[in-house]
Design an enzyme around this catalytic site. Sequence first.
Site, PDB file in Angstrom:
ATOM      1  N   HIS A 116       0.613  -1.322  -0.071  1.00  0.00           N
ATOM      2  CA  HIS A 116      -0.044   0.055   0.016  1.00  0.00           C
ATOM      3  C   HIS A 116       0.618   1.214  -0.018  1.00  0.00           C
ATOM      4  O   HIS A 116       0.469   2.302   0.145  1.00  0.00           O
ATOM      5  CB  HIS A 116      -0.767  -0.073   1.062  1.00  0.00           C
ATOM      6  CG  HIS A 116      -1.863   0.908   1.286  1.00  0.00           C
ATOM      7  ND1 HIS A 116      -2.157   1.976   2.112  1.00  0.00           N
ATOM      8  CD2 HIS A 116      -3.180   1.354   0.471  1.00  0.00           C
ATOM      9  CE1 HIS A 116      -3.056   2.565   1.918  1.00  0.00           C
ATOM     10  NE2 HIS A 116      -3.787   2.131   0.890  1.00  0.00           N
ATOM     11  N   ASP A 156      16.969   9.586  -8.194  1.00  0.00           N
ATOM     12  CA  ASP A 156      18.545   9.745  -8.059  1.00  0.00           C
ATOM     13  C   ASP A 156      19.026   9.481  -6.488  1.00  0.00           C
ATOM     14  O   ASP A 156      20.213   9.882  -6.333  1.00  0.00           O
ATOM     15  CB  ASP A 156      19.171  11.178  -8.491  1.00  0.00           C
ATOM     16  CG  ASP A 156      18.729  11.253 -10.012  1.00  0.00           C
ATOM     17  OD1 ASP A 156      18.779  10.134 -10.706  1.00  0.00           O
ATOM     18  OD2 ASP A 156      18.941  12.449 -10.505  1.00  0.00           O
ATOM     19  N   LYS A 174       3.367   4.489  -1.113  1.00  0.00           N
ATOM     20  CA  LYS A 174       3.129   5.225  -2.291  1.00  0.00           C
ATOM     21  C   LYS A 174       4.787   6.047  -2.141  1.00  0.00           C
ATOM     22  O   LYS A 174       4.770   6.893  -1.202  1.00  0.00           O
ATOM     23  CB  LYS A 174       2.276   6.375  -2.363  1.00  0.00           C
ATOM     24  CG  LYS A 174       0.992   5.863  -2.496  1.00  0.00           C
ATOM     25  CD  LYS A 174       0.156   5.200  -1.130  1.00  0.00           C
ATOM     26  CE  LYS A 174      -1.208   5.058  -1.737  1.00  0.00           C
ATOM     27  NZ  LYS A 174      -1.971   4.249  -0.515  1.00  0.00           N
ATOM     28  N   LYS A 227      -3.669  11.030   5.183  1.00  0.00           N
ATOM     29  CA  LYS A 227      -3.200  10.260   6.403  1.00  0.00           C
ATOM     30  C   LYS A 227      -2.147  10.966   7.206  1.00  0.00           C
ATOM     31  O   LYS A 227      -0.878  10.975   6.674  1.00  0.00           O
ATOM     32  CB  LYS A 227      -2.554   8.770   6.088  1.00  0.00           C
ATOM     33  CG  LYS A 227      -3.567   8.143   5.207  1.00  0.00           C
ATOM     34  CD  LYS A 227      -3.089   7.818   3.739  1.00  0.00           C
ATOM     35  CE  LYS A 227      -3.885   6.907   2.740  1.00  0.00           C
ATOM     36  NZ  LYS A 227      -5.367   7.028   2.774  1.00  0.00           N
ATOM     37  N   ASP A 257       1.740  17.996  19.493  1.00  0.00           N
ATOM     38  CA  ASP A 257       2.319  18.994  20.345  1.00  0.00           C
ATOM     39  C   ASP A 257       3.045  20.128  19.276  1.00  0.00           C
ATOM     40  O   ASP A 257       3.836  20.828  19.742  1.00  0.00           O
ATOM     41  CB  ASP A 257       3.037  18.430  21.256  1.00  0.00           C
ATOM     42  CG  ASP A 257       2.672  17.708  22.481  1.00  0.00           C
ATOM     43  OD1 ASP A 257       1.471  18.060  22.596  1.00  0.00           O
ATOM     44  OD2 ASP A 257       3.256  17.045  22.814  1.00  0.00           O
ATOM     45  N   HIS A 296      -8.736  11.502   1.755  1.00  0.00           N
ATOM     46  CA  HIS A 296      -7.783  10.357   1.467  1.00  0.00           C
ATOM     47  C   HIS A 296      -6.485  10.492   2.172  1.00  0.00           C
ATOM     48  O   HIS A 296      -5.595   9.976   2.089  1.00  0.00           O
ATOM     49  CB  HIS A 296      -7.614  10.152  -0.073  1.00  0.00           C
ATOM     50  CG  HIS A 296      -7.242   8.878  -0.107  1.00  0.00           C
ATOM     51  ND1 HIS A 296      -5.710   8.580  -0.534  1.00  0.00           N
ATOM     52  CD2 HIS A 296      -7.588   7.416  -0.246  1.00  0.00           C
ATOM     53  CE1 HIS A 296      -5.611   7.229  -0.960  1.00  0.00           C
ATOM     54  NE2 HIS A 296      -6.459   6.680  -0.598  1.00  0.00           N
TER      55      HIS A 296
END
Length: 462
Positions: free
Chosen positions: A193, A200, A195, A382, A387, A380
């Site tokens: 899952h 380089d 991404k 996350k 703090d 979508h």
Amino acid sequence: MSKKINSLAVLLTVFLLSACSSLPRIVPDMDSQSAKTIQIKGGRGILTAQQSQTILDKFKNSNSDNLVLEKHLAVEQAITGSPLVAGNKVTLLVDGPATYASMFAAIREARDHINMETYIFEDDATGKQFSDLLVDKQKQGVQVNLIYDSVGTLNTSREFFQPLLDAGAQVLEFNPVNPALVRKGWEVNQRDHRKLLIIDGKIAFVGGINISSVYSSGSFRKFRRAPQADDSDIPWRDTQVRMDGPVVSEFQKLFITTWEKQKGPTLASKNYYPTIASQGPDIVRAIGSTPDDPYSLIYATLISAIQHAEAKVYLTNAYFIPDPQLREALKDAVKRGVDVRLVLPSKTDSALVLYASRSFYSELLTGGVKIYERQDALLHSKTVLIDGVWSTIGSTNLDWRSFVYNQEINAVILGQQFGNQMQVMFDRDLSASKEITLEDWQQRPMTDQLKEFGAGLWARWL
């Protein structure tokens, strides 16, 4: 994660999940971990204890004499084994247009290699734009190595990747669902899952954004729903981060480890680990979780950070199905006087997940957790801000699937300056959200309550 796969795949996946009796792995008691000296890595190796402490002192909350960073960072270091890395420039990218523009610019400037790992790579306008650009770079002598998930990309034909293969790129399908392509140790329920895009060995992108045209518009534009329209054209809200600097080598290790575990072809000889000078002031930790770990490293890190929060926990998540330990950590934080706020979806690509998420609202609202639902966009993203100095962005949803079955990847970024940017982004989402109060929630229709109850029964398998 997007659930845009065909009906047959949905039925197959549900069958496999319902047949699986695995429970979430037990996470060790964070407070029982003995604190260790926090080490920080620079472009030329591990810094001395004095150098590390000098850097950490700059990131303490200036309004308090607490040791919040030292408290949970020592535990985090023991849990993950991944170093804090100084000398990075971190750029916050909000939504698809900004993310893709930055990715395209970095890809065009690539001179040695491009390593890409994604859950979804769709055969649409955006997917073709990425593919064409990667083919061009491969023809220029820049080695392209691509990992895509078999289930996440189930709607994309294998022929779509043929131009990349013909140009000399190396393409690896993670845990193929085609029985003829299975590898030793194959488990269909384990998905990639992540991404991740690495250029380089010097630039890395991490976040929640897949390769798909659903991200073609920003989520904060004025959106007017046409009469009787469905949610197919609703803008997607997501977050990515670009990192320039020494921490990229840690993300590179995660990519290459996955490549080797999936028995990918031998990688072309390239400069995957260049020496990188300091690019900026940011400290970053790269964290990857896999089902092979005794427990989710990202989950353990998050629990630790919440347990040591002293002022605020601001959390935004697409698929929020919290297990008992996470729910207790959030409610306990409220009892300590911490301001705990969750921004969650009001629209989703999975009604089952949405209702399962809402099945926990009553418990959390009663415990003092504040809940908001993002309007006029499909959330979508996350992200977490704690703090004002501890931030994380990545692919990890707060659900059982991410914690138990998926390969996930997150960046933890330390610092007040980046925390301020996260705060601005969170406030912007908050202003586009509706607060869910306990009083209003208790008055919701009985039909919704029944749907939540039914979906909640499936919570650990979603």
